[in-house]
Design a protein around this motif. Structure first.
Motif, PDB file in Angstrom:
ATOM      1  N   LEU A   1      -8.982   0.763  -5.502  1.00  0.00           N
ATOM      2  CA  LEU A   1     -10.081  -0.095  -5.066  1.00  0.00           C
ATOM      3  C   LEU A   1     -11.382   0.211  -5.760  1.00  0.00           C
ATOM      4  CD1 LEU A   1      -9.591  -0.303  -1.230  1.00  0.00           C
ATOM      5  CD2 LEU A   1      -9.475  -2.147  -2.859  1.00  0.00           C
TER       6      LEU A   1
ATOM      7  N   MET B   1     -10.879  -0.042   3.877  1.00  0.00           N
ATOM      8  CA  MET B   1      -9.796   0.355   2.993  1.00  0.00           C
ATOM      9  C   MET B   1      -8.778  -0.744   2.820  1.00  0.00           C
ATOM     10  SD  MET B   1      -8.631   3.203   1.662  1.00  0.00           S
ATOM     11  CE  MET B   1      -7.642   4.542   2.124  1.00  0.00           C
ATOM     12  N   PHE B   2      -8.333  -1.312   3.953  1.00  0.00           N
ATOM     13  CA  PHE B   2      -7.179  -2.205   3.887  1.00  0.00           C
ATOM     14  C   PHE B   2      -7.542  -3.663   3.679  1.00  0.00           C
ATOM     15  CE2 PHE B   2      -4.606   1.220   4.666  1.00  0.00           C
ATOM     16  CZ  PHE B   2      -4.723   1.795   5.905  1.00  0.00           C
ATOM     17  N   THR B   3      -8.742  -4.067   4.049  1.00  0.00           N
ATOM     18  CA  THR B   3      -9.019  -5.502   4.010  1.00  0.00           C
ATOM     19  C   THR B   3     -10.181  -5.875   3.120  1.00  0.00           C
ATOM     20  OG1 THR B   3     -10.578  -5.447   5.843  1.00  0.00           O
ATOM     21  CG2 THR B   3      -8.261  -5.713   6.389  1.00  0.00           C
ATOM     22  N   SER B   4     -10.736  -4.911   2.367  1.00  0.00           N
ATOM     23  CA  SER B   4     -11.934  -5.302   1.642  1.00  0.00           C
ATOM     24  C   SER B   4     -11.629  -6.032   0.350  1.00  0.00           C
ATOM     25  CB  SER B   4     -12.812  -4.085   1.358  1.00  0.00           C
ATOM     26  OG  SER B   4     -12.074  -3.158   0.605  1.00  0.00           O
ATOM     27  N   TRP B   5     -10.420  -5.865  -0.214  1.00  0.00           N
ATOM     28  CA  TRP B   5     -10.179  -6.570  -1.467  1.00  0.00           C
ATOM     29  C   TRP B   5      -9.906  -8.042  -1.183  1.00  0.00           C
ATOM     30  CZ3 TRP B   5     -11.381  -5.960  -6.221  1.00  0.00           C
ATOM     31  CH2 TRP B   5     -10.907  -6.894  -7.130  1.00  0.00           C
ATOM     32  N   ASP B   6     -10.547  -8.907  -1.983  1.00  0.00           N
ATOM     33  CA  ASP B   6     -10.409 -10.344  -1.829  1.00  0.00           C
ATOM     34  C   ASP B   6      -9.365 -10.833  -2.827  1.00  0.00           C
ATOM     35  OD1 ASP B   6     -10.830 -12.924  -1.189  1.00  0.00           O
ATOM     36  OD2 ASP B   6     -12.979 -12.892  -1.572  1.00  0.00           O
TER      37      ASP B   6
ATOM     38  N   PHE C   1      -0.371   0.492  11.456  1.00  0.00           N
ATOM     39  CA  PHE C   1      -1.047  -0.352  10.471  1.00  0.00           C
ATOM     40  C   PHE C   1      -1.239  -1.752  11.011  1.00  0.00           C
ATOM     41  CE2 PHE C   1      -2.366  -1.406   6.295  1.00  0.00           C
ATOM     42  CZ  PHE C   1      -1.892  -2.664   6.017  1.00  0.00           C
TER      43      PHE C   1
ATOM     44  N   PHE D   1      -8.974  -9.963   7.449  1.00  0.00           N
ATOM     45  CA  PHE D   1      -7.734  -9.719   6.724  1.00  0.00           C
ATOM     46  C   PHE D   1      -7.046 -11.017   6.326  1.00  0.00           C
ATOM     47  CE2 PHE D   1      -4.227  -7.566   5.201  1.00  0.00           C
ATOM     48  CZ  PHE D   1      -3.070  -8.103   5.711  1.00  0.00           C
TER      49      PHE D   1
ATOM     50  N   PHE E   1       0.816  -1.214   0.000  1.00  0.00           N
ATOM     51  CA  PHE E   1       0.000   0.000   0.000  1.00  0.00           C
ATOM     52  C   PHE E   1       0.851   1.265   0.000  1.00  0.00           C
ATOM     53  CE2 PHE E   1      -3.404  -2.574   0.082  1.00  0.00           C
ATOM     54  CZ  PHE E   1      -3.853  -3.082   1.292  1.00  0.00           C
TER      55      PHE E   1
ATOM     56  N   SER F   1      -8.773 -12.907   3.532  1.00  0.00           N
ATOM     57  CA  SER F   1      -8.870 -12.316   2.195  1.00  0.00           C
ATOM     58  C   SER F   1      -7.502 -12.049   1.584  1.00  0.00           C
ATOM     59  CB  SER F   1      -9.684 -11.025   2.239  1.00  0.00           C
ATOM     60  OG  SER F   1      -8.993 -10.050   2.975  1.00  0.00           O
TER      61      SER F   1
ATOM     62  N   TRP G   1     -10.706  -0.715   7.969  1.00  0.00           N
ATOM     63  CA  TRP G   1     -10.860  -2.082   7.491  1.00  0.00           C
ATOM     64  C   TRP G   1     -11.408  -2.104   6.086  1.00  0.00           C
ATOM     65  CZ3 TRP G   1     -13.359  -4.482  12.453  1.00  0.00           C
ATOM     66  CH2 TRP G   1     -12.343  -4.670  13.389  1.00  0.00           C
TER      67      TRP G   1
ATOM     68  N   VAL H   1      -4.067  -1.887  13.527  1.00  0.00           N
ATOM     69  CA  VAL H   1      -5.403  -1.878  12.915  1.00  0.00           C
ATOM     70  C   VAL H   1      -5.727  -3.240  12.313  1.00  0.00           C
ATOM     71  CG1 VAL H   1      -6.759  -0.946  11.021  1.00  0.00           C
ATOM     72  CG2 VAL H   1      -5.365   0.563  12.381  1.00  0.00           C
ATOM     73  N   ILE H   2      -4.763  -3.795  11.591  1.00  0.00           N
ATOM     74  CA  ILE H   2      -4.998  -5.035  10.862  1.00  0.00           C
ATOM     75  C   ILE H   2      -5.205  -6.205  11.816  1.00  0.00           C
ATOM     76  CG2 ILE H   2      -3.821  -6.690   9.400  1.00  0.00           C
ATOM     77  CD1 ILE H   2      -5.021  -4.462   7.927  1.00  0.00           C
TER      78      ILE H   2
ATOM     79  N   LEU I   1      -4.600   4.453  -3.075  1.00  0.00           N
ATOM     80  CA  LEU I   1      -5.183   3.190  -2.650  1.00  0.00           C
ATOM     81  C   LEU I   1      -6.679   3.162  -2.937  1.00  0.00           C
ATOM     82  CD1 LEU I   1      -4.769   0.575  -1.127  1.00  0.00           C
ATOM     83  CD2 LEU I   1      -4.877   1.793   0.974  1.00  0.00           C
TER      84      LEU I   1
ATOM     85  N   ILE J   1     -10.209   7.831   7.965  1.00  0.00           N
ATOM     86  CA  ILE J   1      -9.231   6.762   8.158  1.00  0.00           C
ATOM     87  C   ILE J   1      -8.113   7.202   9.077  1.00  0.00           C
ATOM     88  CG2 ILE J   1      -7.484   5.400   6.988  1.00  0.00           C
ATOM     89  CD1 ILE J   1      -9.387   5.263   4.658  1.00  0.00           C
TER      90      ILE J   1
END
Lengths: 189, 767
Positions: free
Chosen positions: A133, B251-256, A171, A181, A113, A184, B249, A174-175, A129, A154
């Protein structure tokens, strides 16, 4: 001590098993798929580097909006052109595998990212980013106002020390709380 | 470590020449290296680096391990080393083997790449259920069905194992067998076949005890597995549903990353955009006050309608079950197929149409789609639960009826036996043993077998309904849309009806309820787990085919909740609720007098008492009776409640400590920024002074050696640089692996965030 494209030595195979999260079958499958990308002449050379355009033809990466960043992050070439050797390819698959730990996944996610490679996610990175998306067409993009609001939200959530950027430990914090996470952030050949 | 390496370069290390402390240090070093090797795969270094480190470490370990081995007890040490190497290799091979054994992996991977991970999660759940049912099947088959079939008395020897004379003519008919009557009823498949002999065969296998323990064991095993999975999920994915990182989330984790299909990717882009826009709107919206009374009224109305629906369906089921009892009394042959299978068909149809009705009613409510989905799931859950419990209540009525019947039959049997004895006695004065065919003995109405049969029929009809709905609702619809599209006025594919989407939550609920029915009925029909294994196997293939062939990827990807634990929690609730009726019947109702492994006892759990008395030494039963004393159990329960309270309050205090630490980080950072600013200002003023000083000095001594002044200013600059290079702010030092994490490549090559350069002084936003 490179890998000739035709056969993977037994010692090397067990070393790869030791150093990655992949099983033996996965490494052999990766080797097969990698050699399919090589041209005839390249097959005889050890340690060939496959240019990014050919890597991006893999179906697993083709539809991914971050494909160029992924190639760039895992590439060890001096020209920084995103080309991958077989070992880089294994690193990629290992980080994206099912059994990889949260730490390593979040580390690489951060690097992917970080579009300007400066070690933090600032507003420019976050904007790029979001644009990745939301797709390529203009209908799906967010307006400037919406973008500004989104980035503010954010930063409010993730920027703990309030320096205007998200660094690696913020980061990872958060993750680590996210339930989606790990499941996916996976690529399987 | 470095010292030892130097030593090795200088001379051959002689282990005998090393003192014990040095030997210890060497061992430590070897151990450290081994740990490093084990942790290598988790380090974010490129492969070349890892290989170099691995080879170095391995060389070091081999060299010194061999040398260490030459010291005391070398043979044992070498042996230990070899065994641990072999053990690691075995573990790795076993892991590989286990991964290769997982069934249906390629199928699921294909679905993942086409439909994303939420649809695939249903199939992963199905596969997990298959595993559980397989274990349950092994338990019931191996410990209950097989022993009775092999070592128990064969078919036809005693009354409970024989088809009664009256039914013998139709016992082989397909219609009767499909209904699980006839030969199917009088077999190991149902409770009634089992003999109550305490020990059977040459193994002295305790059949009634085994039956009871397997029944209890299936429930206990299921609890253990579900709770263990829930705990594992909770550990991996943080603490349940946390709403504090909503945007991040997304932003960072939605893409599969598993998506490999361009069409799915497009859908995913669209759904991500929609979810961003919606979240932004939600955030901006303060309370929307327009017509809040109307909305409230509509919502109350909708809930009222739903309650009416639920009550209506409950009553319908009750009514239908009572009607079927009447039919049974009149004899089943006089009625049509529909009337015979009314109960099951009604339950399945209700399960199919009521959710659609709920969907329509929820349009009144005007909720956010995610909230609406949760309400929908909750209502379907209540519907299924209500139906199931109404069914059970109706079944209880039937059980009571049968028990009344039993009393009458007991009386009849004494009359019948008396008549037999009289008949033979009149011919011969000596009392001869009376021989009679088991099929002729008047039979009690075995209520347990009846319950088992009802559950089996319910599950079969449920399965049939699911498959037929799948074929008609998905397959037929897809065929019609595809082929009628050529000659239809509007575009069938884009508008109504279009292709169907895979309903993840509906399917998962169906699976969960199915499992609930299995748990309920497994005690009375040991064949249920076997039936379920077969059903899940077929479901897997059928649904995989249907999804790839007839469904399109979902347009809006709304998960009912972020984590898997939502479905696990539902499964746990169903497990609890479905074992309640079974436990109630075991504990309160006396078993039938002439069928099943507990016949003749007052209560089914008396078999435990019996075993304790006869098979265990006397002191054991004393201990057991002390342990099950209420005086001991109640304080234990109280203790557990207190422990739960204590744990809850500790977790609350941890959360508060967390918030405090965050605040501290922020204030520390602000402090640092302030200090930086001050220092930079000071540095700036110093620099200006220095510049002014050099200028005046230059003007004064034009010919003075520039080197000397340069030295002065450079020493000035050094002093200034020293002032600016302060310690990095607090958060960085918290990270354990600092010297590796601040630069991504260990050798550098990445801008390292240690010393801010002087030209960065004005913009102190980041250091």
């Amino acid at each position: 001590m490179g890998t000739t494209a035709s056969q993977l030595g037994k010692d090397l195979l067990s070393e790869y098993q030791e150093l990655t999260f992949l099983t033996k079958q996965e490494i052999l499958l990766a080797h097969k798929r990698f050699t399919e990308l090589l041209t005839k002449d390249e097959k005889d050379l050890p340690n060939t580097r496959v240019p990014a355009e050919r890597i991006l033809t893999l179906p697993e990466l083709k539809s991914n909006p971050f494909r160029k960043r992924i190639c760039h992050v895992f590439s060890t070439s001096e020209q920084k052109d995103g080309s991958l050797t077989f070992e880089d390819f294994l690193d990629l698959l290992s980080a994206f595998s099912d059994s990889a730990t949260l730490e390593i996944k979040s580390h690489y996610a951060f690097r992917i990212f970080d579009f300007d490679d400066d070690g933090t996610l600032d507003c420019g990175d976050l904007e790029k980013l979001v644009n990745c998306l939301t797709g390529e067409t203009d209908e799906t993009r967010l307006t400037t106002e919406e973008m500004r609001q989104l980035i503010n939200n954010i930063l409010e959530e993730s920027d703990i020390d309030k320096d205007g950027t998200v660094n690696l430990s913020e980061f990872q914090h958060v993750i680590s709380r996210s339930p989606d996470f790990v499941s996916s952030f996976k690529i399987v050949l | 470590e470095d010292e030892l390496e130097e030593e090795s370069e200088e001379s051959e290390v002689r282990p005998e020449s090393l003192s014990p402390e040095e030997l210890e240090m060497l061992k430590e070093a070897v151990y450290e290296r081994k740990k490093l090797v084990q942790g290598l795969r988790g380090k974010p270094w490129p492969m070349k680096e890892k290989l170099v480190t691995l080879r170095e470490s391995q060389e070091f370990v081999e060299k010194y391990e061999g040398a260490l081995g030459k010291g005391k007890g070398r043979k044992i040490y070498a042996y230990k080393v070899m065994m641990s190497k072999k053990w690691m290799k075995f573990q790795r091979d076993f892991e590989n083997f286990k991964t290769a054994c997982i069934p249906w992996e390629m199928k699921i991977k294909e679905i993942e790449s086409h439909f994303g991970s939420s649809v695939a999660s249903y199939f992963i759940f199905l596969r997990w259920m298959y595993g559980i049912n397989m274990i349950l099947f092994c338990l019931t088959f191996g410990l209950v069905m097989v022993p009775e079939a092999l070592m128990g008395r064969p078919y036809g020897t005693i009354p409970r194992k024989t088809v009664p004379r009256a039914e013998a003519a139709s016992a082989m008919d397909f219609a009767v067998l499909w209904d699980f009557g006839g030969y199917a009823q009088y077999s190991v498949l149902f409770y009634g076949y089992y003999n109550n002999q305490r020990a059977i065969g040459w193994l002295k296998f305790r059949m009634p005890l085994s039956y009871f323990l397997v029944g209890v064991g299936t429930v206990a095993y299921s609890y253990m597995v579900v709770i263990r999975t829930m705990a594992r999920n909770a550990n991996e994915s943080g603490v349940g549903d946390d709403n504090s990182f909503n945007f991040s989330w997304k932003m960072f984790t939605s893409w599969d990353y598993l998506i490999g299909n361009p069409e799915t990717a497009d859908n995913k882009f669209a759904s991500i955009t929609t979810s961003f826009k919606e979240a932004i709107l939600e955030e901006q919206e303060s309370c929307k006050d327009d017509n809040i009374h109307l909305t409230r009224f509509l919502r109350v109305l909708a809930n009222f309608l739903v309650l009416c629906c639920l009550a209506g369906s409950g009553y319908l089921i009750y009514f239908v079950v009572r009607r079927s009892q009447k039919f049974a009394l009149e004899g089943l042959e006089t009625h049509t197929w529909w009337e015979r299978n009314e109960v099951n068909m009604v339950m399945s149809l209700l399960g199919m149409f009521c959710p659609m009705l709920f969907d329509v009613i929820s349009a009144l409510e005007n909720y956010h789609p995610r909230v609406a989905l949760q309400w929908q799931l909750g209502r379907i859950f209540a519907l299924f639960l209500g139906n199931l419990y109404t069914f059970i209540i109706a079944l209880m009525d039937e059980i009571n009826l049968k028990r009344e019947e039993e009393k009458i039959i007991k009386f009849n049997i004494t009359m019948w036996e008396a008549s037999l004895y009289n008949a033979t006695g009149s011919e011969n004065s000596t009392a001869l043993p009376v021989t009679f065919h088991p099929a002729d003995v008047p039979r009690g109405p075995c209520w347990e077998t009846m319950v088992g049969q009802e559950f089996v029929r319910l599950i079969i009809s449920d399965t049939m309904t699911t498959y037929i709905t799948l074929l008609i609702g998905d397959f037929l619809r897809a065929v019609l849309v595809r082929f009628l599209n050529y000659c239809w006025c509007w575009d069938l594919e884009a508008g109504f009806p279009s292709y169907s989407e895979f309903d993840v939550s509906g399917n998962v609920l169906g699976l969960i309820f199915n499992q609930g029915m299995i748990w309920m009925g497994a005690f009375y029909a040991p064949c249920l787990p076997a039936l379920n294994v077969l059903r899940l196997h077929v479901s897997m293939y059928l649904q995989c085919w249907a999804v790839m062939c007839c469904n399109v990827p979902q347009e809006r990807v709304f998960k009912a909740s972020g984590s898997n634990n939502f479905y696990m929690a539902m499964l746990l609730v169903i497990l609890f609720l479905s074992t309640l009726p079974a436990i109630y019947t075991i504990v309160t109702i006396p078993p039938s007098f002439d069928c099943g492994p507990f016949s003749g006892k007052k209560r089914m759990f008396d078999v435990i008492q019996e075993t304790l008395e006869s098979d265990f030494p006397a002191w054991f039963s004393k201990v057991f009776s002390y342990a099950s004393n209420p005086g001991l159990v109640l304080p234990f329960i109280l203790l557990m409640v207190l422990a739960i309270y204590y744990l809850q309050s500790t977790s609350k205090s941890y959360k508060e400590a967390n918030v405090d630490l965050k605040k501290k980080l922020q204030t520390q950072n602000e402090e640092n920024k302030r200090k930086n600013k001050l220092a930079a200002l000071k540095a700036q003023t110093d620099l200006e002074e220095a510049r002014a000083a050099t200028q005046t000095a230059e003007q004064k001594n034009n010919n003075a050696s520039l080197q000397h002044q340069h030295g002065e200013t450079s020493s000035f600059r050094v002093k200034i640089k020293q002032r600016i290079s302060f310690s990095p702010p607090a958060p960085r030092t918290l990270h354990p692996d600092t010297h590796r994490s601040l630069g991504y490549l260990p050798g550098g090559g990445f801008p390292q965030q240690r010393e801010p350069r002087m030209h960065r002084v004005p913009s102190l936003q980041r250091h």
